[in-house]
Each structure stands twice: as structure tokens, then as C-alpha cells.
Scaffold this motif. Sequence first.
Motif, PDB file in Angstrom:
ATOM      1  N   GLY A 133      64.002  72.442  27.916  1.00 13.18           N
ATOM      2  CA  GLY A 133      65.365  73.022  27.570  1.00 13.18           C
ATOM      3  C   GLY A 133      66.558  72.184  27.684  1.00 13.18           C
ATOM      4  N   SER A 134      67.658  72.897  27.733  1.00 14.67           N
ATOM      5  CA  SER A 134      68.808  72.135  27.882  1.00 14.67           C
ATOM      6  C   SER A 134      68.978  71.097  28.959  1.00 14.67           C
ATOM      7  CB  SER A 134      70.180  73.061  27.865  1.00 14.67           C
ATOM      8  OG  SER A 134      71.325  72.307  28.026  1.00 14.67           O
ATOM      9  N   MET A 135      68.607  71.619  30.288  1.00 23.06           N
ATOM     10  CA  MET A 135      68.878  70.878  31.489  1.00 23.06           C
ATOM     11  C   MET A 135      67.810  69.975  31.860  1.00 23.06           C
ATOM     12  SD  MET A 135      70.621  73.654  34.119  1.00 23.06           S
ATOM     13  CE  MET A 135      69.089  74.609  34.407  1.00 23.06           C
ATOM     14  N   HIS A 136      66.630  69.850  30.885  1.00 24.79           N
ATOM     15  CA  HIS A 136      65.467  69.065  31.453  1.00 24.79           C
ATOM     16  C   HIS A 136      64.947  68.249  30.189  1.00 24.79           C
ATOM     17  CE1 HIS A 136      65.578  71.281  35.332  1.00 24.79           C
ATOM     18  NE2 HIS A 136      65.615  72.188  34.650  1.00 24.79           N
ATOM     19  N   MET A 137      65.672  67.235  29.858  1.00 21.69           N
ATOM     20  CA  MET A 137      65.376  66.407  29.028  1.00 21.69           C
ATOM     21  C   MET A 137      65.029  64.815  29.481  1.00 21.69           C
ATOM     22  SD  MET A 137      68.069  67.556  25.847  1.00 21.69           S
ATOM     23  CE  MET A 137      67.926  68.924  25.275  1.00 21.69           C
ATOM     24  N   TYR A 138      64.239  64.123  28.992  1.00 22.69           N
ATOM     25  CA  TYR A 138      63.813  62.747  29.335  1.00 22.69           C
ATOM     26  C   TYR A 138      63.483  61.789  28.433  1.00 22.69           C
ATOM     27  CZ  TYR A 138      62.924  66.303  33.296  1.00 22.69           C
ATOM     28  OH  TYR A 138      63.196  67.052  34.247  1.00 22.69           O
ATOM     29  N   THR A 139      63.867  60.625  28.540  1.00 16.74           N
ATOM     30  CA  THR A 139      63.263  59.501  27.811  1.00 16.74           C
ATOM     31  C   THR A 139      62.969  58.150  28.520  1.00 16.74           C
ATOM     32  OG1 THR A 139      65.384  58.589  27.434  1.00 16.74           O
ATOM     33  CG2 THR A 139      64.990  60.224  25.938  1.00 16.74           C
ATOM     34  N   LYS A 140      62.455  57.332  28.055  1.00 23.45           N
ATOM     35  CA  LYS A 140      62.073  56.214  28.954  1.00 23.45           C
ATOM     36  C   LYS A 140      63.400  55.685  29.649  1.00 23.45           C
ATOM     37  CE  LYS A 140      59.958  51.512  28.752  1.00 23.45           C
ATOM     38  NZ  LYS A 140      59.444  50.365  27.749  1.00 23.45           N
ATOM     39  N   HIS A 141      63.526  55.442  31.134  1.00 20.71           N
ATOM     40  CA  HIS A 141      64.266  55.031  31.973  1.00 20.71           C
ATOM     41  C   HIS A 141      65.427  55.789  32.031  1.00 20.71           C
ATOM     42  CE1 HIS A 141      62.992  50.439  31.073  1.00 20.71           C
ATOM     43  NE2 HIS A 141      62.149  51.253  31.909  1.00 20.71           N
ATOM     44  N   PHE A 142      65.177  57.020  31.508  1.00 20.50           N
ATOM     45  CA  PHE A 142      65.979  58.150  31.933  1.00 20.50           C
ATOM     46  C   PHE A 142      65.331  59.515  32.296  1.00 20.50           C
ATOM     47  CE2 PHE A 142      68.116  62.164  29.909  1.00 20.50           C
ATOM     48  CZ  PHE A 142      69.218  62.367  30.596  1.00 20.50           C
TER      49      PHE A 142
ATOM     50  N   ASN B 108      49.916  71.415  30.795  1.00 15.05           N
ATOM     51  CA  ASN B 108      50.066  69.997  30.548  1.00 15.05           C
ATOM     52  C   ASN B 108      51.141  69.235  30.904  1.00 15.05           C
ATOM     53  OD1 ASN B 108      47.363  70.401  29.561  1.00 15.05           O
ATOM     54  ND2 ASN B 108      48.057  70.610  27.548  1.00 15.05           N
ATOM     55  N   HIS B 109      51.121  67.972  31.044  1.00 10.88           N
ATOM     56  CA  HIS B 109      52.336  67.075  31.186  1.00 10.88           C
ATOM     57  C   HIS B 109      52.991  67.349  32.734  1.00 10.88           C
ATOM     58  CE1 HIS B 109      52.100  67.984  26.733  1.00 10.88           C
ATOM     59  NE2 HIS B 109      51.956  66.269  26.899  1.00 10.88           N
ATOM     60  N   ILE B 110      52.203  68.045  33.631  1.00 12.30           N
ATOM     61  CA  ILE B 110      52.855  68.090  34.707  1.00 12.30           C
ATOM     62  C   ILE B 110      52.817  66.567  35.456  1.00 12.30           C
ATOM     63  CG2 ILE B 110      52.102  69.107  37.161  1.00 12.30           C
ATOM     64  CD1 ILE B 110      51.255  71.562  35.619  1.00 12.30           C
ATOM     65  N   PHE B 111      51.500  65.882  35.416  1.00 16.20           N
ATOM     66  CA  PHE B 111      51.858  64.468  35.680  1.00 16.20           C
ATOM     67  C   PHE B 111      52.036  63.426  34.874  1.00 16.20           C
ATOM     68  CE2 PHE B 111      49.519  66.901  39.027  1.00 16.20           C
ATOM     69  CZ  PHE B 111      49.717  66.538  40.153  1.00 16.20           C
ATOM     70  N   TYR B 112      52.538  62.349  34.829  1.00 17.71           N
ATOM     71  CA  TYR B 112      52.438  61.323  33.850  1.00 17.71           C
ATOM     72  C   TYR B 112      51.447  60.817  33.631  1.00 17.71           C
ATOM     73  CZ  TYR B 112      53.879  56.760  31.960  1.00 17.71           C
ATOM     74  OH  TYR B 112      53.922  55.651  31.310  1.00 17.71           O
ATOM     75  N   ASN B 113      50.368  60.816  34.299  1.00 13.95           N
ATOM     76  CA  ASN B 113      49.159  60.369  33.831  1.00 13.95           C
ATOM     77  C   ASN B 113      48.143  61.205  34.861  1.00 13.95           C
ATOM     78  OD1 ASN B 113      49.332  59.361  36.422  1.00 13.95           O
ATOM     79  ND2 ASN B 113      49.239  57.308  35.929  1.00 13.95           N
ATOM     80  N   ASP B 114      46.737  61.165  34.405  1.00 15.99           N
ATOM     81  CA  ASP B 114      45.776  61.904  35.025  1.00 15.99           C
ATOM     82  C   ASP B 114      45.758  61.475  36.591  1.00 15.99           C
ATOM     83  OD1 ASP B 114      45.165  62.872  32.758  1.00 15.99           O
ATOM     84  OD2 ASP B 114      43.480  61.594  32.338  1.00 15.99           O
TER      85      ASP B 114
END
Length: 608
Positions: free
Chosen positions: A369-378, A584-590
Amino acid sequence: MRKMLTIISNVLRGSASRNGAELVSESSTLRAVLQLLAVQSEYANLTAPHDHDPDPLSRLKDAQPHSPLASPPLTQIPPAEYKDLGHTNSGQALGHLGPHNRPLTDVVSSEAIAQKESYVEPLMTSGSSISEEINVVPPLTERVSEKEKPIFEKIISPVIDVSPSPVLITVKLPNPAASPAQLSPAVANSSSSVTSTDPHCPPPAESLLGLDNSFPEITHSLAGETPFPEPQLAGARVVVSARTYADFTPQASFDIKKCDVHKLEEGPPLQAVLTREEGLQYYRTMQTIRRMELKADQLYKQKIIRGFCHLYDGQEACAVGIEAGINLSDHLITAYRAHGYTLTRGGTVREIMAELTGRRGGIAKGKGGSMHMYTKHFYGGNGIVGAQVPLGAGVALACKYLGKNELCVCLYGDGAANQGQIFETYNMASLWKLPCIFICENNKYGMGTSVERAAASTDYYKRGDFIPGLRVDGMDVLCVREATKLAAEHCRSGKGPILMELQTYRYHGHSMSDPGISYRTRDEIQEVRSKSDPISMLKDRMLSNNMASVEELKEIDVEVRKEIEDAAQFATTDPEPPLDDLCNHIFYNDPPMEVRGTNPWTKLKSIS
């Protein structure tokens, strides 16, 4: 001239009455010639009032056979005789060029009036101009019969050169569809200034293209700035050509507001260099953020976007200026007003809009949603007030620990500046000399309270005490960029953290549930928009320095609007994420081992 044609006609009829066997008697011929000379002298006086010749026969003695009579140069004719070059025989003008509305034939030469008839033949030429050729009909010798021609030539030839050269007037105007790189400073100033290389020709009051003043300036060039030959009854040439425009200014220097400094020997420079490419990029990005936030406001009011939503319009110079002062390999973390930074950090409008509406194509798969957006190095927007600051200090610690020449930018608002965890972070970052830039976006109001009512000290750039600080004009993208460059150099050199306060303003309320006018007036908002808007400030700088044209910036606006509309269409039609994707996507990797409670609902299926 009608008298001259009547005399010639009478002579021809007199000769024809004698069956063409004999020529007109010498006395009749002499009388006709004298009358023609008198008429010609009268007309010459009309077209050249400063050159009075009382003896037309004396001019005839000096004139050679088949040569035109001596006439004053066109440049000696008063300005009123030739400064109106916009009319055609159709009665339509290319533009009002002054108080004198004389037809084109008054300007060209005497034979254009003597022969009376003309027609306009527009010719489309290659390039960025339109040419109109006004061709005079064939001379009188081509309109008499073969029998009458010897008589006519015997009478007229000693007086008038009847060679059939036409009158050609070429008017070149800039093509409104020309590419933006061909436009001039006048376009950049949204006004058309018409200048002239001829000292006798005053500049017209309005644009050659009428009321639309968004076209380039036009310069009158008189035969390549060389004197005109004396006007001839048989032919003349007047050329009005468009000026050759220089390219846009590749770069320019601008004065910026002086920054207040704390525990620094000197602040950022008082001048900033901006290239044309940088200016266009900044303008496009800021316009995209502005339009994206306005579209989010619209979708929220339509109940397509739900939940928390904090808009960033008005503060675009902060995000764009900070991004211009650091590298994409550097790190950034901010609070819940995060849409603009998501875009500058590499997100797309489509991903951001889809995330706002909770769709599968969102930048966080529709789950943030609005408050939780992510990109590389962000590392996103964060919903807890001030909690992102210690997280950012942890990222800066990782940069130092790994030995990378990187830094972390930690952003927070004036409301969060009073949080205790921020002061704790100041202390740790200073002790460990972390490469961290703390930035307080001071938009004058917290959730609904002005900074004066919420803080005993509003000098947020001094809040670090032992940490150096800068107070920056956050509405000027160049000022923000230069201050960020200085702060980044400070961190990379191993001097530890630095604190920046960006004085900015938000046009919307704190969130969509806040109308934003209960604790401030509409007049206050309008005053900021009219005097300090970051997009308008950049636009005015570029236009006034010939770094872009109005048409070019309008084209960017159109492209941005289309991009926003396409993204909004996608954000309202893309499907929502399925229920079985919830964990899903709780962790960056397994995880390296099984973690209890992280995968209990994978068997759930969506029935919608």
C-alpha cells in the motif's frame, strides 16, 4: 496609372483605325510620349515623395534605351511605405504589423501597381517554412496582338523597359510544427518579439502569427542587409525571411539562496550550474510526481484507493534534488510520505499506482500500500513516526562495515523530529562516524499542528548539536541538489554524519483524511503556490535562459499526463493478489532453516 493605360489604348486604337498600314504620326507619338512621361513623373512623386524631379525630359535624356528610369532607392522610402508586408490580395493578413495597412503592391515596385493584376500562389517548400510567391501577370507587351506590338514597342520602349521579369515576394514564416530544438528564446519567454535589421523599420506591435505569442521571434532581412537596387518598372525583389535560430543554451549558472550552516566552515556555493538535459529531466520527474499525486487524490475520493495515503505534491524539489546529489548505489529510507522517493529510486508510475490500489502488479505485489513501497537500495516508507531513522543508521553502519563508498539518507518530518529515538540515533551515528545524512523535511506542519506550537526550537538543522547542519530552501531543486552534494562529500570523506533541514511545503493535508484548511488558510496555500512552486521556478529559469521552449515543456506535460492516465487504467483493471500469496515474500530469500509460524496458511485458497 489608369491615365497611362488610357493613353496607350488611344494610341493603339488610332493606329488600328488606319488598318496598321501607317505608323502614328510623329506629332501624335511625341504627344503620347510626353503624356506618358507626365503620368510617370506624377506616379514617381507619389512613391518617392523625397525626390521631386520637376523636369521629366531631363531624366529621359540621361536614360538609355531599354533601361528603367532612375528612381530613389527603396531604403529612402519612408517606413510607412514598406513596413506592412503581411497582406495578400485575398484580403487576409498574416498578422497586424502596425497602424499602416497598405497592400503588398505598395511595397514592391511600381510595375506591380502599373500592371494592376496579381495573384497569390502558395507553395509548400521543404524545411520549416512556408513560402508564398506573388507573381505579377505578364507585362503589357504580352497582352497586345502581333499587329499592334511593333506600334506599341515603338511608342513605349524608349520610356519603359517592358522585359517580362516577374515580381517575386517570398515570405518565410517559422513552421509551428518545427522540432523543439529549432525554437528560439522568444518561445522560451512565451512572447514573440519581432525585430528588424533595417533601421527605418520599427518593430511591429504584435506577433506576425497573430494573437498567439508562443512562436519565435521573426527578423526582417532586407536582401541580406545589402542596399536595394533602384526600383524598376519591369521587376523588383523583396525578401522577408525568418531568422536562423541558434540552438538552445546547453547550460547556465543560476544564483541560489544562501544556506544557513551549523558547525561548518562554509556552506554550498551560491551559484549552481544546470545543463539543459538535467533541467528537462528534473522538470519531467517533478511533473510526474505532481500528476501522480493528483491522480491518487482523485482515485482516493472515488474510493478506489483505501486506507492511509499521504501525498507529496509541493515537495517535489526535495526528492528530485536529493536524488541528483547522490548516487543510485547509495541508500535511502523515508517515512510514510514515500511516493515521490519510490519514483526517483527506480520505481515506475504503473507500479506505484497499482500498489496504491492493492493490485498484483504493484511494486510490493499489492501487499504494502501507500506507506510500504520498496525498490533496490530504497527501504521504503515506514508507518511508525520516526522509526525509519535508526533503521537508516543501521544501513549506514553496514556501508561502513562492508567498506563500501556508500552512504544512507534518512528522511523524517518536522513532527518526527521531536521523537526521542532520533536523538539516540544522532548520538550513535556521531560516535561511530557513520556515513549518514539526516534530512528533516520541514513542511511547516505536523499532523495538524504548526511547528511553532510543537517545538520550542524550530532550528531543526541545529538539533544534532555536535553534528554539523544545513538549512536549505527545499522549494528550489538546485539549492537542494548543491546542499546534498556537499553533505554527501562530507560523509564520504569519513567526517561522520551531517544534518539537513529542507524548508518545504505540502499542498494537501497531512493525509487524505485531513482537509488541510482547518489549521491554515487557503490564501496561505495559494501564496506558496504562486511564489515558491518548485516546478514553476525551474520552468521560469529554463525559459528565461533559452534552455527550453514553451512547446517543448508542454509536450512533456502531455506525455506525463498520458503516462499517468495509462497507469491509472492499469491500476484499476489489474487483478488483486490471490489469498494463497499472503505469506510469500516475508523473507528476502529462503530462510536457512525452518522458522516456526512463517508458513502456516499456504493451503488457503481465494474464493473470489
